[in-house]
Motif scaffolding. Structure first.
Motif, mmCIF file in Angstrom:
data_model
loop_
_atom_site.group_PDB
_atom_site.id
_atom_site.type_symbol
_atom_site.label_atom_id
_atom_site.label_comp_id
_atom_site.label_asym_id
_atom_site.label_seq_id
_atom_site.Cartn_x
_atom_site.Cartn_y
_atom_site.Cartn_z
ATOM 1 N N VAL A 1 6.711 3.032 4.226
ATOM 2 C CA VAL A 1 7.557 4.087 3.674
ATOM 3 C C VAL A 1 7.385 5.313 4.562
ATOM 4 O O VAL A 1 6.316 5.929 4.575
ATOM 5 C CB VAL A 1 7.175 4.421 2.218
ATOM 6 C CG1 VAL A 1 8.071 5.537 1.678
ATOM 7 C CG2 VAL A 1 7.273 3.176 1.338
ATOM 8 N N GLY A 2 8.422 5.617 5.315
ATOM 9 C CA GLY A 2 8.307 6.730 6.256
ATOM 10 C C GLY A 2 7.259 6.484 7.314
ATOM 11 O O GLY A 2 6.642 7.438 7.813
ATOM 12 N N GLY A 3 7.037 5.221 7.675
ATOM 13 C CA GLY A 3 6.043 4.866 8.677
ATOM 14 C C GLY A 3 4.641 4.741 8.139
ATOM 15 O O GLY A 3 3.720 4.355 8.881
ATOM 16 N N VAL A 4 4.444 5.060 6.845
ATOM 17 C CA VAL A 4 3.107 4.999 6.244
ATOM 18 C C VAL A 4 2.954 3.663 5.534
ATOM 19 O O VAL A 4 3.806 3.276 4.729
ATOM 20 C CB VAL A 4 2.901 6.163 5.254
ATOM 21 C CG1 VAL A 4 1.529 6.055 4.592
ATOM 22 C CG2 VAL A 4 3.059 7.497 5.968
ATOM 23 N N PRO A 5 1.847 2.916 5.784
ATOM 24 C CA PRO A 5 1.672 1.618 5.122
ATOM 25 C C PRO A 5 1.359 1.778 3.638
ATOM 26 O O PRO A 5 0.543 2.610 3.244
ATOM 27 C CB PRO A 5 0.482 1.007 5.867
ATOM 28 C CG PRO A 5 -0.258 2.176 6.423
ATOM 29 C CD PRO A 5 0.769 3.213 6.733
ATOM 30 N N VAL A 6 2.037 0.973 2.818
ATOM 31 C CA VAL A 6 1.801 0.957 1.378
ATOM 32 C C VAL A 6 1.314 -0.450 1.032
ATOM 33 O O VAL A 6 2.041 -1.432 1.204
ATOM 34 C CB VAL A 6 3.073 1.303 0.592
ATOM 35 C CG1 VAL A 6 2.803 1.217 -0.908
ATOM 36 C CG2 VAL A 6 3.575 2.688 0.973
ATOM 37 N N ILE A 7 0.078 -0.537 0.532
ATOM 38 C CA ILE A 7 -0.568 -1.821 0.269
ATOM 39 C C ILE A 7 -0.620 -2.067 -1.237
ATOM 40 O O ILE A 7 -0.869 -1.140 -2.019
ATOM 41 C CB ILE A 7 -2.007 -1.817 0.827
ATOM 42 C CG1 ILE A 7 -2.016 -1.395 2.294
ATOM 43 C CG2 ILE A 7 -2.657 -3.188 0.671
ATOM 44 C CD1 ILE A 7 -1.338 -2.343 3.218
ATOM 45 N N PRO A 8 -0.351 -3.308 -1.718
ATOM 46 C CA PRO A 8 -0.516 -3.616 -3.149
ATOM 47 C C PRO A 8 -1.943 -3.300 -3.600
ATOM 48 O O PRO A 8 -2.892 -3.392 -2.817
ATOM 49 C CB PRO A 8 -0.221 -5.113 -3.219
ATOM 50 C CG PRO A 8 0.624 -5.393 -2.020
ATOM 51 C CD PRO A 8 0.138 -4.467 -0.954
ATOM 52 N N PRO A 9 -2.107 -2.934 -4.850
ATOM 53 C CA PRO A 9 -3.448 -2.604 -5.358
ATOM 54 C C PRO A 9 -4.429 -3.759 -5.179
ATOM 55 O O PRO A 9 -4.096 -4.924 -5.390
ATOM 56 C CB PRO A 9 -3.206 -2.316 -6.839
ATOM 57 C CG PRO A 9 -1.765 -1.961 -6.933
ATOM 58 C CD PRO A 9 -1.065 -2.772 -5.891
ATOM 59 N N ALA A 10 -5.644 -3.416 -4.759
ATOM 60 C CA ALA A 10 -6.706 -4.401 -4.588
ATOM 61 C C ALA A 10 -8.034 -3.652 -4.604
ATOM 62 O O ALA A 10 -8.086 -2.440 -4.381
ATOM 63 C CB ALA A 10 -6.544 -5.174 -3.285
#
Length: 499
Positions: free
Chosen positions: A324-333
């Motif tokens: 998102v806007g070049g920023v990595p978004v990782i699923p919760p873990a």
């Protein structure tokens, strides 16, 4: 010399430099082609006969030195092809223990071997080879050393022990048969001009390949998900480098066939992937980033087992990353501070800071690209790019060049062993390839002394294409009556060829 005038990288940025690089490429291709033709021509002529074994040996050793000269030249190109050859070739050298002191990924070391050390050895070997030719002379036509051998007989004759001794004596004796005048200056000048025209013409028309090298920066920009997953594997110790073993660390099991040569020298180029590839670059930039400072503090304070658990959990979910806007978004873990750390690592990589940091871990004028190349090799992007250009092992890649250019066909013998059923899937295939290539080279070197192998040119008459049958001498008129009989003809009939 022309390439040296502009420095070690001007052939990538200057059209004149690129032209001279093209001249260098095509001169090497012709050089190796002529060298192979000469070597095999002399094999089918059985040119080691007549106390010329040392001539053959110096020639074979010079051929091996020429291959090493060309190999280090390809490693010095500073492009994708040289990167891939270095990262793949290092496995065989490391397995044999040679990589402990001959590092294919150290550009500076390979360049100096290429322009200084091997040329000195090669010139000395060629000088010794030419000197032996001058001392022993060129080999006689093959049939001239076969007692009582008629040219029309089937070629299955080996002769008795006494006949073989007579053949060896005839081979070593000065040549008394027919000759043909040969002007070496004229022929050498013509050959030199032909080679020059071919080289410059091919360089001007076809140029030379120069696919830009891969960097950590280009990798992070083109395949950020692969970069993040690779960085996580460095943290949890599951990457290729983390489990490699000598000469980088003690975590892996070296290749072994009876013994493991890599263990002889141990760890000579220590690499801690988690520290070198991730933690050190992050620590260098942490003072300017509060969130990263806190994340690193939490990570470093945790026990090793918890650090490994965080990195493993992150690696399991990073395959579902979105940007998102070049920023990595990782699923919760349950991955603790790792997402913050690797998001910063990605930003650093995209800016080129990781490349700089991995080189800065060496001297200021560093030319050792071991760390960045090992880091990139641990990911998928690098190997996928090589596969697209037909450079991988199952594509006979060590012999190929990027684009539609001739590569290194003289490496076919080494590449062959990676395709032999039963060996190609072996965990020790690199060591097997080194052993078999070494054995084949030893056999070639000792051809003059191995019965059966040295007799192949007698059984397969390829030499008839090299020595042409001389014209029969003009018939003489019959002598007048009362003339004493002519001396008996020699036991060795006129040879089938010319010296």
């Amino acid at each position: 010399f022309a390439i040296a005038l502009g420095g070690t990288d001007w052939w990538h940025t200057n059209p004149v430099g690129h032209f001279f690089n093209s001249v260098h490429l095509w001169s090497v291709e012709l050089f190796m082609a002529f060298l192979v033709i000469h070597l095999w021509g002399k094999f089918w002529m059985a040119a080691w006969r007549g106390r010329r074994a040392l001539t053959w040996i110096t020639g074979v050793v010079a051929f091996v030195a020429a291959i090493m000269e060309c190999f280090t030249g390809y490693l010095s190109q500073q492009n994708l092809d040289s990167q891939w050859i270095a990262t793949n070739g290092k496995d065989a050298f490391n397995a044999a223990g040679i990589g402990a002191f001959f590092n294919l990924m150290n550009f500076g070391q390979m360049l100096l071997w290429h322009v200084v050390l091997i040329p000195i050895v090669l010139v000395a070997l060629v000088g010794a080879h030419v000197l032996m030719v001058r001392i022993r002379g060129v080999s006689h036509p093959l049939e001239s050393a076969m007692p009582r051998f008629e040219y029309t007989k089937p070629r299955t004759w080996l002769g008795t022990a006494s006949e073989r001794r007579a053949a060896r004596a005839a081979d070593a004796a000065p040549w008394r048969g027919p000759t043909r005048r040969y002007d070496i200056l004229k022929e050498g000048t013509i050959a030199g001009l032909v080679a020059l025209v071919l080289t410059v013409g091919l360089a001007g028309v076809l140029s030379s390949p120069d696919v830009p090298p891969v960097t950590v920066q280009s990798w992070a920009k083109v395949a950020p998900a692969d970069f993040l997953g690779t960085a996580a594997s460095e943290l949890n110790g599951t990457s290729l480098t983390a489990t490699y073993g000598p000469p980088y660390n003690t975590n892996g099991t070296p290749q072994s066939e009876g013994f493991a040569p890599a263990n002889w020298f141990g760890v000579t180029q220590p690499v801690d992937p988690a520290q070198s590839f991730v933690l050190s670059p992050l620590a260098a930039t942490a003072p300017t980033n509060r969130a990263l400072t806190a994340a690193l503090a939490a990570y470093n304070a945790a026990p090793a087992a918890l650090q490994n658990k965080w990195a493993t959990n992150y690696a399991n979910v990073v395959t579902k990353v979105k940007f998102v806007g070049g920023v990595p978004v990782i699923p919760p873990a349950n991955d603790g501070p790792v997402p913050v750390m690797l998001a910063s690592e990605l930003s650093l990589a995209r800016s080129g800071a990781i490349d700089t940091d991995l080189l800065a871990q060496r001297q200021f004028y560093g030319t050792d690209y071991t760390r960045p190349l090992l880091f990139m090799e641990d990911g998928q992007y690098y190997s996928n790019l090589a596969a697209d250009m037909n450079l991988t092992g199952d594509q006979w890649g060590v012999m190929n060049e990027t684009g539609s250019y001739p590569g290194q066909p003289w490496l076919w013998l080494y590449q062959l062993w990676y395709h032999v059923p039963g060996w190609r899937n072996s965990a020790n295939v690199d060591l097997i390839a080194i052993y078999m290539t070494g054995l084949a080279t030893l056999l070639l070197l000792l051809v003059p002394f191995i019965p059966g192998l040295r007799d192949i040119p007698r059984w397969i008459p390829v030499h008839r294409l090299i020595w042409r049958t001389p014209e029969a001498p003009p018939s003489r008129p019959a002598p007048p009556e009362g003339t004493p009989p002519a001396p008996r003809p020699q036991d060795h009939p006129a040879p089938s060829g010319q010296a």
